[in-house]
Design an enzyme around this catalytic site. Structure first.
Site, PDB file in Angstrom:
ATOM      1  CG  HIS A   1      49.133 -36.680   1.228  1.00 35.11           C
ATOM      2  ND1 HIS A   1      49.000 -36.306  -0.050  1.00 35.11           N
ATOM      3  CD2 HIS A   1      49.862 -35.728   2.169  1.00 35.11           C
ATOM      4  CE1 HIS A   1      49.655 -35.318  -0.089  1.00 35.11           C
ATOM      5  NE2 HIS A   1      50.124 -34.981   1.186  1.00 35.11           N
TER       6      HIS A   1
ATOM      7  CG  HIS B   1      49.576 -34.105   6.489  1.00 31.32           C
ATOM      8  ND1 HIS B   1      50.966 -34.010   6.318  1.00 31.32           N
ATOM      9  CD2 HIS B   1      49.134 -33.518   5.237  1.00 31.32           C
ATOM     10  CE1 HIS B   1      51.208 -33.846   5.089  1.00 31.32           C
ATOM     11  NE2 HIS B   1      50.046 -33.404   4.356  1.00 31.32           N
TER      12      HIS B   1
END
Length: 114
Positions: free
Chosen positions: A100, A102
């Site tokens: 992921h 950010h």
């Protein structure tokens, strides 16, 4: 992966505040924001970390970065500056092992990040 939190978010089994979606990526607000804008961008396919994403099919990492920039534009932080962070491994602070990015913005982001 059946026990992956982010896979469950992709499958709509766990709620999330989705802010952007494409056929290959999903973006949702972080539940513990570290900046006024803090959105997580994930590939819809499960890959454990940035290294696995780099080895994935051509174009998937591009799709995640394109989605990250689209989120920055949508959230109004693209012109003023934003940060994209991919933590890889526990020593870097990765706690969910579905890669992921950010997207952080909306406040001054100092360097080094800490």
């Amino acid at each position: 992966m059946s026990d992956c939190l982010f896979c469950k978010i992709v499958a709509k089994e766990v709620p999330a505040e989705v802010v952007y979606e494409t056929d290959r990526a999903l973006a949702f607000r972080d539940i513990n924001p570290q900046a006024p804008t803090h959105v997580l961008v994930i590939p819809k396919e499960h890959h454990a970390d940035a290294a696995a994403l780099a080895r994935a099919d051509q174009g998937l990492a591009d799709a995640v970065l394109l989605a990250a920039h689209a989120v920055a534009e949508q959230e109004g932080v693209a012109d003023g500056g934003y940060r994209v962070v991919l933590n890889t491994g526990p020593g870097a602070g990765q706690t969910v092992f579905h890669v992921h990015a950010h997207v952080l913005g909306g406040r001054p982001l100092t360097w080094p990040p800490g």
